[in-house]
Scaffold this active site. Structure first.
Site, PDB file in Angstrom:
ATOM      1  N   LYS A 261      -6.684   8.563-111.119  1.00  0.00           N
ATOM      2  CA  LYS A 261      -8.119   8.860-111.051  1.00  0.00           C
ATOM      3  C   LYS A 261      -8.324  10.348-110.775  1.00  0.00           C
ATOM      4  CE  LYS A 261     -12.376   7.165-108.814  1.00  0.00           C
ATOM      5  NZ  LYS A 261     -12.919   6.210-107.829  1.00  0.00           N
TER       6      LYS A 261
ATOM      7  N   SER B 268     -15.357   0.310-105.624  1.00  0.00           N
ATOM      8  CA  SER B 268     -14.870   1.029-106.804  1.00  0.00           C
ATOM      9  C   SER B 268     -13.448   0.687-107.239  1.00  0.00           C
ATOM     10  CB  SER B 268     -14.972   2.539-106.568  1.00  0.00           C
ATOM     11  OG  SER B 268     -16.318   2.932-106.474  1.00  0.00           O
TER      12      SER B 268
ATOM     13  N   SER C  84     -16.390   3.200-109.357  1.00  0.00           N
ATOM     14  CA  SER C  84     -16.319   4.433-110.105  1.00  0.00           C
ATOM     15  C   SER C  84     -14.927   4.685-110.701  1.00  0.00           C
ATOM     16  CB  SER C  84     -16.658   5.598-109.162  1.00  0.00           C
ATOM     17  OG  SER C  84     -15.661   5.712-108.126  1.00  0.00           O
TER      18      SER C  84
END
Length: 560
Positions: A151, A253, A229
């Site tokens: 990420k 998330s 996210s």
């Protein structure tokens, strides 16, 4: 021979965890500079496995026999179908090279990532060089030569780390996040950085709100929620563009994109994984963790990522990292699966009520769980004021924590926050009295959950991630079915402090008797291959406004 009760559940001192949570709340108001109470002393000698290892040293726990799994016959034809444990088995046996595995993923990225838009940046040359080096090096465990998606809020040395925002669009960190360094020490290869919600707020969009990443199960319909996210990591793993990946969770998330895309995502207890080198969202709620294809892979990833870090007080003084991979290995009595530890699974009121696709999947899930030896389903009542203490008024106490580190930017140029500016402004404007009241409410809520909810169960089935995000307790999301339109349905289990071992054991047993986690989405419509994906460094394609755009109001409503 297995024990009836997991080591954490025998020994965890709930008062010590509550005291630590109170100190963590105080630390958040002064930048996290104070030492937190230790809780490791609450565990008797030998109760847990080896402690976490530093970023530069291989972790011997990654080389245990249960970290390797003989591949399924159907996975042998396509390396991108292999789980981490299956690929590790082939690499150890000399039947698959890390370079072959990386090349297989780069081929899929070249063919399909213009549709998926899972990656911000693909590091093709660096990944291939690392794979060739891995072939010459001594094998360091189950992650040796395994390509991962990282990420884009995790620092990666010499590689842009943007958090998908204007504020960090030119930021190139000089070192790896502790979690990334530990994955690399285990032999993992960084395949690329993944798309995410701007500054880890909502589903992946550009900083201006244009939708980027799609759900791998409905690649031609950008309107299907892919989860946020950690959207890009989820799509990369679900779409077979990487073997596994990293995410962060502040408000769902990891578990939300895992549920949306048929993955197993593990949010550990607060502090179990160091947040050092990760662009922050909330000091008391940021939880780094893995997104993977099954419980065993999640356990392998967390084993590598977890452990004490001198650079992060939140990670210090915790119980040693238990034998997570062993916990995620199914146990049999004869030909029947049983739980490693007898477990009371709490079911919340209304969890499986109704006739919707989700309700029916939950009913079938509970019925399948009940068949597993060692499972006891128990109805639980919600602690007093549950709805109030999990509602927006108290949940919003997280907002000042995200605003405080960014106050210099908030005072000079709001445009840097793009479409996610609203929640940063809300945090800056929230009064001190409200913040302190919220912190007290959080501790009251934690006390009630530990003393009332977990008085009658060992893990609890959840309807959403927020309560356990607020409290720093561990949870795991995993698949339990599909809608009639073929969109995945998932659920979440929450556990006691440092109870990742117990959660993994339950999910591993369930996945041993079901096949939801083995199902993969169909490939997107054929597109012209992007040859750049197989060489050099490839950035994300230009934004496509036809995918839609989120407004600042929508982002504020959906923000994590």
């Amino acid at each position: 021979m297995t024990e009836n009760f997991a080591p954490q559940d025998r020994a965890v001192d709930r008062r010590a965890f509550l005291a630590r949570a109170a100190a963590l709340a105080a630390a958040g108001t002064v930048g996290g500079a104070v030492a937190l109470p230790r809780v490791a002393g609450a565990f008797p000698p030998g109760a847990t496995g080896p402690a976490g290892h530093g970023g530069g040293r291989p972790n011997p726990a990654l080389d245990r026999p249960e970290a390797y799994r003989r591949p399924r016959p159907e996975a042998l034809a396509d390396p991108t179908e292999l789980t981490v444990a299956e690929a590790a088995w082939l690499i150890r046996a000399g039947r698959l090279s890390p370079e072959e595995l990386v090349e297989a993923y780069l081929a899929r990225i070249g063919a399909y990532d213009r549709t998926y838009q899972a990656f911000n940046l693909v590091l093709a040359d660096a990944a291939l060089a690392a794979a060739r080096a891995a072939a010459r090096q001594r094998r360091s465990g189950a992650l040796h030569g395994i390509p991962l998606a990282i990420k884009d809020n995790y620092y990666t040395a010499g590689v842009p780390t943007t958090a998908n925002s204007y504020l960090f669009q030119d930021f190139v960190p000089p070192f790896d996040a502790t979690a990334v360094a530990r994955l690399k020490a285990g032999g993992a290869i960084v395949l690329g950085k993944t798309q995410m919600g701007p500054l880890a707020t909502t589903r992946a969009t550009t900083p201006a709100g244009i939708v980027t990443t799609v759900n791998a199960w409905t690649p031609t319909n950008p309107g299907t929620d892919p989860g946020g996210s950690s959207t890009g990591t989820a799509t990369a793993v679900a779409g077979r563009l990487a073997t596994a990946g990293t995410g962060t969770q502040t408000g769902g998330s990891i578990t939300a994109p895992s549920n949306a895309q048929n993955l197993t995502g593990l949010k550990p207890t607060m502090g179990r994984v160091s947040g050092n080198g990760i662009i922050p969202l909330s000091y008391t709620r940021d939880h780094p963790g893995p997104l993977a294809r099954d419980a065993r892979d999640a356990a392998i990833m967390l084993t590598a990522m977890a452990g004490e870090d001198p650079a992060d007080p939140r990670s210090q003084g915790l119980p040693p990292v238990p034998r997570l991979i062993e916990a995620a290995t199914p146990v049999y009595v004869g030909k029947r699966v049983k739980l490693r530890w007898k477990t009371r699974i709490g079911v919340l009121p209304g969890y499986a009520t109704g006739a919707s696709a989700t309700a029916l999947a939950r009913q079938a899930f509970l019925a399948e769980l009940a068949k597993i030896s060692g499972v006891t389903l128990v109805d639980v009542t919600l602690p007093e004021d549950w709805n109030l203490l999990t509602g927006g008024s108290f949940n919003n106490i997280r907002l000042p924590e995200r605003s405080e580190p960014f106050m210099p930017y908030l005072r000079t140029d709001l445009r840097g926050f793009g479409v996610s500016v609203t929640s940063w402004l809300q945090g800056a404007l929230l009064g001190g009295n409200e913040f302190l009241t919220g912190q007290r409410a959080k501790l009251l809520f934690l006390e009630r959950v530990l003393d009332q909810l977990f008085d009658v169960c060992d893990v609890v089935v959840q309807t959403g991630p927020v309560p356990f995000d607020i409290l720093g307790l561990p949870e795991i999301g995993f698949p339990i079915g599909f809608t009639s339109a073929g969109v995945p349905i998932g659920t979440i289990l929450g556990g006691l402090p440092y109870g990742e071992e117990r959660l993994l054991s339950v999910v591993a047993a369930y996945q041993e008797v079901t096949d939801w986690h083995w199902r993969r989405p169909a490939d997107p419509p054929a597109a012209a291959a992007d040859a750049r994906a197989a060489r050099g460094t490839r950035a994300a394609p230009e934004p496509d406004e036809s995918r839609g755009r989120l407004t600042a109001e929508q982002v504020a409503e959906l923000t994590q």
